[in-house]
Design a protein around this motif. Sequence first.
Motif, PDB file in Angstrom:
ATOM      1  N   ASN A   1      -2.526   5.972   0.683  1.00  0.00           N
ATOM      2  CA  ASN A   1      -3.213   4.535   1.232  1.00  0.00           C
ATOM      3  C   ASN A   1      -4.061   3.743   0.034  1.00  0.00           C
ATOM      4  O   ASN A   1      -5.150   3.262   0.322  1.00  0.00           O
ATOM      5  CB  ASN A   1      -4.315   5.130   2.214  1.00  0.00           C
ATOM      6  N   THR A   2      -3.396   3.443  -1.102  1.00  0.00           N
ATOM      7  CA  THR A   2      -4.029   2.732  -2.171  1.00  0.00           C
ATOM      8  C   THR A   2      -2.955   1.870  -2.765  1.00  0.00           C
ATOM      9  O   THR A   2      -1.845   2.317  -2.756  1.00  0.00           O
ATOM     10  CB  THR A   2      -4.694   3.368  -3.065  1.00  0.00           C
ATOM     11  N   ARG A   3      -3.229   0.833  -3.097  1.00  0.00           N
ATOM     12  CA  ARG A   3      -2.200  -0.035  -3.887  1.00  0.00           C
ATOM     13  C   ARG A   3      -1.936   0.380  -5.221  1.00  0.00           C
ATOM     14  O   ARG A   3      -0.834   0.170  -5.790  1.00  0.00           O
ATOM     15  CB  ARG A   3      -2.609  -1.454  -3.809  1.00  0.00           C
ATOM     16  N   SER A   4      -2.930   0.936  -5.956  1.00  0.00           N
ATOM     17  CA  SER A   4      -2.621   1.479  -7.145  1.00  0.00           C
ATOM     18  C   SER A   4      -1.493   2.381  -7.401  1.00  0.00           C
ATOM     19  O   SER A   4      -0.698   2.465  -8.181  1.00  0.00           O
ATOM     20  CB  SER A   4      -3.717   1.961  -7.648  1.00  0.00           C
TER      21      SER A   4
ATOM     22  N   ARG B   1     -11.690   1.332  -5.978  1.00  0.00           N
ATOM     23  CA  ARG B   1     -10.412   1.613  -5.047  1.00  0.00           C
ATOM     24  C   ARG B   1     -10.634   0.973  -3.683  1.00  0.00           C
ATOM     25  O   ARG B   1      -9.557   0.562  -3.056  1.00  0.00           O
ATOM     26  CB  ARG B   1     -10.485   3.136  -4.734  1.00  0.00           C
ATOM     27  N   GLU B   2     -11.824   0.834  -3.210  1.00  0.00           N
ATOM     28  CA  GLU B   2     -12.074  -0.010  -1.920  1.00  0.00           C
ATOM     29  C   GLU B   2     -11.908  -1.431  -2.073  1.00  0.00           C
ATOM     30  O   GLU B   2     -11.716  -2.224  -0.949  1.00  0.00           O
ATOM     31  CB  GLU B   2     -13.305   0.381  -1.183  1.00  0.00           C
TER      32      GLU B   2
ATOM     33  N   VAL C   1       1.007  -1.133  -0.009  1.00  0.00           N
ATOM     34  CA  VAL C   1       0.168   0.136   0.051  1.00  0.00           C
ATOM     35  C   VAL C   1       0.870   1.119   0.232  1.00  0.00           C
ATOM     36  O   VAL C   1       1.876   1.431   0.749  1.00  0.00           O
ATOM     37  CB  VAL C   1      -1.030   0.094   1.096  1.00  0.00           C
TER      38      VAL C   1
ATOM     39  N   GLU D   1      -9.723  -3.069  -4.195  1.00  0.00           N
ATOM     40  CA  GLU D   1      -8.320  -3.395  -4.663  1.00  0.00           C
ATOM     41  C   GLU D   1      -7.527  -4.581  -3.989  1.00  0.00           C
ATOM     42  O   GLU D   1      -7.802  -4.672  -2.989  1.00  0.00           O
ATOM     43  CB  GLU D   1      -7.490  -2.086  -4.515  1.00  0.00           C
TER      44      GLU D   1
END
Length: 704
Positions: free
Chosen positions: A203-206, A283-284, A198, A286
């Motif tokens: 706070n996202t993996r993308s 996004r939630e 992450v 992922e």
Amino acid sequence: MTPESLIASASINIGLAILALWLFSVLKKQPRNAVIYYARLLSDRHRAELPLHSSFSLPRFLPSVAWIPRAFRVPEDDILRRHGLDALVLMRLFKFGIKFFMLCSLLGVALLLPVDYYSESDLPTRKEYSMDAFTISNITRGSNKLWVHFSCLWFISFYALFLLYKEYKEILVKRLQQMRELSHRADQFTVLVRQVPVCPEHNTRSCGVDHFFSKHHPFSYHSHQMLYDGRDIEYLLGKQKKLKKELEENRNTDEHKHISISEEKFREFAHKVSQLQSEAMLREKELPVAFVTFKSRRSAALVAQTQQHSNPLELITEMAPEPRDVSWRNLAIPQQILPLNKIGVILAAAALTIFFAIPVTAVQGIAKYEKLKKWFPPAMAVEFIPGLSSVVTGYLPSAILKGFMYIVPYAMLGMAYLGGSISKSKEEIKACNMVFYFLMGNVFFLSVISGSLLDEIGEYFTHPRDIPSHLAAAVSAQGEFFMTYILTDGLSGFSLEILQLGLITFDIIRSCTYGRAKENNTYLFSFPYFRVIPTVSLSILIGMIYAVVAPLMLPFLVGYFCLGYIVYFNQMEDVYEMTYDTCGCFWPIIHHYIFVSIILMQVTMVGLFGLKSKPSAAIATVPLILITIAYNEYCKIRFLPSFKHFPIQTAGEIDEVDEKNGEIEAHYVDAAKAYNRHQPCLERVSLAESPRNLNQPLLGTDSI
């Protein structure tokens, strides 16, 4: 097993094969059966090319053999172009069997059979073991004639190694050529990245994927596609497709009120799916998995073959499978759970192997009818019907065994799926391995043990010094059972495969009960590599082990591989769909199976030379085993890496050609979109797909 039992088995199998092939050649001409016998062609919109007889005429009901020579007229390049390298690999497996056992048959019939038959028998009574007169069991202990078998063993081994090397080399050349010709494929530009961390900032993996590859591969990185946990979206899409199908089926009805309600539900589902597919919602969902696309094949290959992160458990990379080959559900399995899945699969496969030991042992009890009468006296009632005992001991055991083994490949494929493979092709390769070793353990080794040790156990206890002679005779005698197994698997098995009896029966029942949903509803299935490759490889194993021991089996194997080639060429052309192409990745496992077969043949002959009191021949065979092992290690170094990886040199050469033609940018842009289109939860559903005029067919007559 007596000669009468072998003749009975051969007669039944030949009769069933002729009947099945006759029915196939007639049923194939009937238009209503096109959905079964021309499923692939119908799916490719080639209905106009089908050789069907729509008019009621005599040729429509007469059998024909025109489809048989077709298999040998089509060159390999056409098979490669139409079906891919995996299909060609399977066809070359059959050709390997034809070439190898053809020469072995000539050698066995011209040299080994006369040597075996005209030797002084070492058996207690030649009459009781009449078929053993054509095997090595008929050679007396210490006879110098065993050197003939020794020489044949060396010749056969080197011939097999020569063919294997030739096949491996030629298939590798075709693999590299295929990669050049398939330069548009998305998987050549794409890397599968697992255990994506992450991003601490967003706070996202993308963002984590984008930041890492933009920083460390700034000139070659193009874009990425995250994988999402979209089970709820897939559920709604399934409901929507089912509703749309119902609307299509009711397009000719006059229930406008019911249709309007269904259309409202259809739009409601479409709206929910669109909301869930929004960027904020995705996004939630992922997952720590991404498909990363690069601007060149060389860059993608370098990234896939190198460690990206200082922690080897993060950003694990490998070349992505092609989009249609991806196993999307397995990619959602957390990396930490995969070892547990693999352990569970191993335990389940072991349990299945132990369970199937029961029917295999029972089958050998039927084959050993003389002992069966002692263990189970009511079995003597079979003798009151003339010829029935020959059928029971000759045909029935192999037929029962083949029936039990039919469900094994499907069970192993299910286990391989649970193992967490990232692609369907890897699932099938794992299933091939499990099925082959299952068949080798249960069909071969357990049949030999239950047919020899259990059969002779009384003699072993009463005359322990005679164990070697009894064991040698019993092992050789098992050649008769495997001869009937080859006949059943080849003649009856291949004939029933091409007849598609199960689908024909199901189609008749379906049409007589609730009918087909659509006129062009074909029975189209993926080609069952997981079922065909292990079964054929087992026949090669049996043939190699008995090539010197019981050469009478070899001509049957030539017919087995010829018929198999014809049948599966027809199935590839007309019936099965090639859902993916690994560019020949099935050949290394086939090579391994044949290598195991060669080693078992040599080890078996070492034991038989020892049992025949010829220790010098047994010792002289040991270097042959070492040579074979060294050869296999050389093949692993010389050929195997090019099947496991995308060679950097090849990738660079293809990139150079694309750059000269100005196509490389279009290819990697298409590659970036390919995995987005194929991910199930990202399927785009438009309200425009709702049927507007339900009184009109959705497909025109020209498109059916």
